[in-house]
Write a protein that holds these residues in place. Sequence first.
Motif, PDB file in Angstrom:
ATOM      1  N   THR A   1       0.963   9.403  22.527  1.00 50.16           N
ATOM      2  CA  THR A   1       1.852  10.684  22.954  1.00 50.16           C
ATOM      3  C   THR A   1       2.036  11.626  21.893  1.00 50.16           C
ATOM      4  O   THR A   1       1.823  11.239  20.665  1.00 50.16           O
ATOM      5  N   SER A   2       2.301  12.793  21.882  1.00 51.89           N
ATOM      6  CA  SER A   2       2.337  13.667  20.765  1.00 51.89           C
ATOM      7  C   SER A   2       3.670  13.194  19.900  1.00 51.89           C
ATOM      8  O   SER A   2       3.556  13.335  18.599  1.00 51.89           O
ATOM      9  N   GLY A   3       4.879  12.798  20.450  1.00 51.24           N
ATOM     10  CA  GLY A   3       5.736  12.276  19.682  1.00 51.24           C
ATOM     11  C   GLY A   3       5.417  10.935  18.651  1.00 51.24           C
ATOM     12  O   GLY A   3       5.581  10.933  17.531  1.00 51.24           O
ATOM     13  N   ASP A   4       4.781  10.185  19.428  1.00 53.51           N
ATOM     14  CA  ASP A   4       4.331   9.035  18.850  1.00 53.51           C
ATOM     15  C   ASP A   4       3.100   9.414  17.638  1.00 53.51           C
ATOM     16  O   ASP A   4       3.034   8.541  16.651  1.00 53.51           O
ATOM     17  N   LEU A   5       2.295  10.252  18.064  1.00 53.37           N
ATOM     18  CA  LEU A   5       1.245  10.795  17.018  1.00 53.37           C
ATOM     19  C   LEU A   5       2.037  11.223  15.657  1.00 53.37           C
ATOM     20  O   LEU A   5       1.511  10.786  14.559  1.00 53.37           O
ATOM     21  N   LEU A   6       3.048  12.149  15.880  1.00 56.70           N
ATOM     22  CA  LEU A   6       3.889  12.545  14.749  1.00 56.70           C
ATOM     23  C   LEU A   6       4.366  11.100  14.019  1.00 56.70           C
ATOM     24  O   LEU A   6       3.920  11.162  12.734  1.00 56.70           O
ATOM     25  N   LYS A   7       4.826  10.186  14.523  1.00 68.71           N
ATOM     26  CA  LYS A   7       5.534   9.126  13.870  1.00 68.71           C
ATOM     27  C   LYS A   7       4.633   8.301  13.414  1.00 68.71           C
ATOM     28  O   LYS A   7       4.545   7.701  12.126  1.00 68.71           O
ATOM     29  N   LYS A   8       3.413   8.208  13.897  1.00 73.50           N
ATOM     30  CA  LYS A   8       2.374   7.062  13.502  1.00 73.50           C
ATOM     31  C   LYS A   8       1.827   7.629  12.293  1.00 73.50           C
ATOM     32  O   LYS A   8       1.510   6.988  11.123  1.00 73.50           O
ATOM     33  N   GLY A   9       1.558   8.894  12.340  1.00 72.66           N
ATOM     34  CA  GLY A   9       0.991   9.531  11.144  1.00 72.66           C
ATOM     35  C   GLY A   9       1.684   9.770  10.097  1.00 72.66           C
ATOM     36  O   GLY A   9       1.191   9.381   8.908  1.00 72.66           O
ATOM     37  N   SER A  10       2.924  10.034  10.167  1.00 73.49           N
ATOM     38  CA  SER A  10       3.783   9.825   9.153  1.00 73.49           C
ATOM     39  C   SER A  10       3.929   8.667   8.480  1.00 73.49           C
ATOM     40  O   SER A  10       4.008   8.363   7.024  1.00 73.49           O
ATOM     41  N   ASP A  11       4.130   7.549   9.138  1.00 77.21           N
ATOM     42  CA  ASP A  11       4.203   6.207   8.811  1.00 77.21           C
ATOM     43  C   ASP A  11       2.687   5.805   7.837  1.00 77.21           C
ATOM     44  O   ASP A  11       2.837   5.120   6.754  1.00 77.21           O
ATOM     45  N   LYS A  12       1.749   6.221   8.710  1.00 75.09           N
ATOM     46  CA  LYS A  12       0.405   5.984   7.813  1.00 75.09           C
ATOM     47  C   LYS A  12       0.330   6.668   6.672  1.00 75.09           C
ATOM     48  O   LYS A  12      -0.035   5.931   5.371  1.00 75.09           O
ATOM     49  N   LEU A  13       0.777   7.804   6.462  1.00 70.80           N
ATOM     50  CA  LEU A  13       0.677   8.490   5.411  1.00 70.80           C
ATOM     51  C   LEU A  13       1.584   8.015   4.313  1.00 70.80           C
ATOM     52  O   LEU A  13       1.377   7.882   3.083  1.00 70.80           O
ATOM     53  N   LYS A  14       2.912   7.768   4.564  1.00 69.73           N
ATOM     54  CA  LYS A  14       4.007   7.045   3.847  1.00 69.73           C
ATOM     55  C   LYS A  14       3.446   5.712   3.129  1.00 69.73           C
ATOM     56  O   LYS A  14       3.638   5.328   2.079  1.00 69.73           O
ATOM     57  N   ALA A  15       2.785   4.951   4.272  1.00 71.95           N
ATOM     58  CA  ALA A  15       2.388   3.641   3.540  1.00 71.95           C
ATOM     59  C   ALA A  15       1.212   3.639   2.332  1.00 71.95           C
ATOM     60  O   ALA A  15       1.198   2.824   1.609  1.00 71.95           O
ATOM     61  N   VAL A  16       0.322   4.910   2.398  1.00 67.50           N
ATOM     62  CA  VAL A  16      -0.585   4.878   1.588  1.00 67.50           C
ATOM     63  C   VAL A  16      -0.121   5.387   0.395  1.00 67.50           C
ATOM     64  O   VAL A  16      -0.263   5.042  -0.893  1.00 67.50           O
ATOM     65  N   VAL A  17       1.017   6.266   0.381  1.00 61.10           N
ATOM     66  CA  VAL A  17       1.679   6.944  -0.786  1.00 61.10           C
ATOM     67  C   VAL A  17       2.443   5.704  -1.587  1.00 61.10           C
ATOM     68  O   VAL A  17       2.385   5.468  -2.646  1.00 61.10           O
ATOM     69  N   ASP A  18       3.270   4.911  -0.625  1.00 61.15           N
ATOM     70  CA  ASP A  18       3.707   3.760  -1.276  1.00 61.15           C
ATOM     71  C   ASP A  18       2.977   2.893  -1.920  1.00 61.15           C
ATOM     72  O   ASP A  18       3.299   2.188  -2.800  1.00 61.15           O
ATOM     73  N   ARG A  19       1.832   2.571  -1.192  1.00 56.26           N
ATOM     74  CA  ARG A  19       0.905   1.643  -1.838  1.00 56.26           C
ATOM     75  C   ARG A  19       0.231   2.065  -3.256  1.00 56.26           C
ATOM     76  O   ARG A  19       0.098   1.268  -4.137  1.00 56.26           O
ATOM     77  N   LEU A  20       0.103   3.342  -3.468  1.00 55.10           N
ATOM     78  CA  LEU A  20      -0.513   3.830  -4.700  1.00 55.10           C
ATOM     79  C   LEU A  20       0.430   4.025  -5.595  1.00 55.10           C
ATOM     80  O   LEU A  20       0.098   4.188  -6.865  1.00 55.10           O
ATOM     81  N   GLY A  21       1.640   4.596  -5.247  1.00 59.28           N
ATOM     82  CA  GLY A  21       2.716   4.866  -6.046  1.00 59.28           C
ATOM     83  C   GLY A  21       2.502   6.204  -6.701  1.00 59.28           C
ATOM     84  O   GLY A  21       2.295   6.949  -5.904  1.00 59.28           O
ATOM     85  N   ASP A  22       2.647   6.338  -8.263  1.00 60.24           N
ATOM     86  CA  ASP A  22       2.524   7.417  -8.971  1.00 60.24           C
ATOM     87  C   ASP A  22       1.058   7.881  -9.128  1.00 60.24           C
ATOM     88  O   ASP A  22       0.926   9.113  -9.739  1.00 60.24           O
ATOM     89  N   ASN A  23       0.197   6.903  -8.847  1.00 59.22           N
ATOM     90  CA  ASN A  23      -1.238   7.513  -9.150  1.00 59.22           C
ATOM     91  C   ASN A  23      -2.074   7.858  -8.173  1.00 59.22           C
ATOM     92  O   ASN A  23      -3.192   7.739  -7.909  1.00 59.22           O
ATOM     93  N   VAL A  24      -1.319   8.718  -6.946  1.00 61.90           N
ATOM     94  CA  VAL A  24      -1.966   9.409  -5.975  1.00 61.90           C
ATOM     95  C   VAL A  24      -2.552  10.532  -6.390  1.00 61.90           C
ATOM     96  O   VAL A  24      -2.131  11.370  -7.040  1.00 61.90           O
ATOM     97  N   THR A  25      -3.993  10.634  -5.967  1.00 66.27           N
ATOM     98  CA  THR A  25      -4.680  11.753  -6.337  1.00 66.27           C
ATOM     99  C   THR A  25      -5.020  12.453  -4.810  1.00 66.27           C
ATOM    100  O   THR A  25      -4.973  11.624  -3.881  1.00 66.27           O
ATOM    101  N   PRO A  26      -5.515  13.763  -5.010  1.00 60.58           N
ATOM    102  CA  PRO A  26      -6.130  14.181  -3.560  1.00 60.58           C
ATOM    103  C   PRO A  26      -7.097  13.625  -2.742  1.00 60.58           C
ATOM    104  O   PRO A  26      -7.118  13.641  -1.747  1.00 60.58           O
ATOM    105  N   GLU A  27      -7.704  12.926  -3.345  1.00 61.60           N
ATOM    106  CA  GLU A  27      -8.851  11.974  -2.869  1.00 61.60           C
ATOM    107  C   GLU A  27      -8.437  10.748  -2.363  1.00 61.60           C
ATOM    108  O   GLU A  27      -9.055  10.257  -1.495  1.00 61.60           O
ATOM    109  N   ASP A  28      -7.265  10.430  -2.949  1.00 65.85           N
ATOM    110  CA  ASP A  28      -6.596   9.001  -2.298  1.00 65.85           C
ATOM    111  C   ASP A  28      -6.129   9.365  -0.923  1.00 65.85           C
ATOM    112  O   ASP A  28      -5.884   8.463  -0.165  1.00 65.85           O
ATOM    113  N   ILE A  29      -5.765  10.433  -0.554  1.00 64.90           N
ATOM    114  CA  ILE A  29      -4.932  10.664   0.838  1.00 64.90           C
ATOM    115  C   ILE A  29      -6.125  10.702   1.803  1.00 64.90           C
ATOM    116  O   ILE A  29      -6.922  11.502   1.680  1.00 64.90           O
TER     117      ILE A  29
END
Length: 159
Positions: free
Chosen positions: A87-115
């Motif tokens: 659903t649309s609401g779940d899409l927003l939540k799941k997308g935010s969670d996925k992006l947050k998990a990637v940023v948390d995993r990479l920490g301060d070394n996030v580059t635009p290519e990593d997103i």
Amino acid sequence: MAMSVGGDSAEEKPMSDINTTPLVDVMLVLLIIFLIAIPVAIQSVELTLPKVQFEPNETKPENVVLAVRGNADGSQCQVFWNMSPITSGDLLKKGSDKLKAVVDRLGDNVTPEDIPEVHIRGDVNTPYRCIGGVIYTMQNAGFVKVGFVSQPTPGAPAE
């Protein structure tokens, strides 16, 4: 335009000649306008346009693959996240969670290519509001790169 209707003598007749000078003047002005305007309208710039070829993308495992389709009458939109309806609401939540998990995993070394990117596959008959809604939702979730997956025309060469 004047017409002479005679005077005292019986030899004078009404003048029946038409003055064509204004008509010739208008025609000459139109001719000059067309002579100036036509070369401007026909003029073109020589360009070498790129040849359309299918360029395959490298799909990273962390990319989000969405499929979007509308029902037959276009009243409902269906969104699929990796073959699972969402659903649309779940899409927003799941997308935010996925992006947050990637940023948390990479920490301060996030580059635009990593997103991760969002790849949207839309059915040809899907209304624009369905695909536009998915784009809007994924941008609100924080994704910057949104792309569309298309199918090349048959016989198109691949690089």
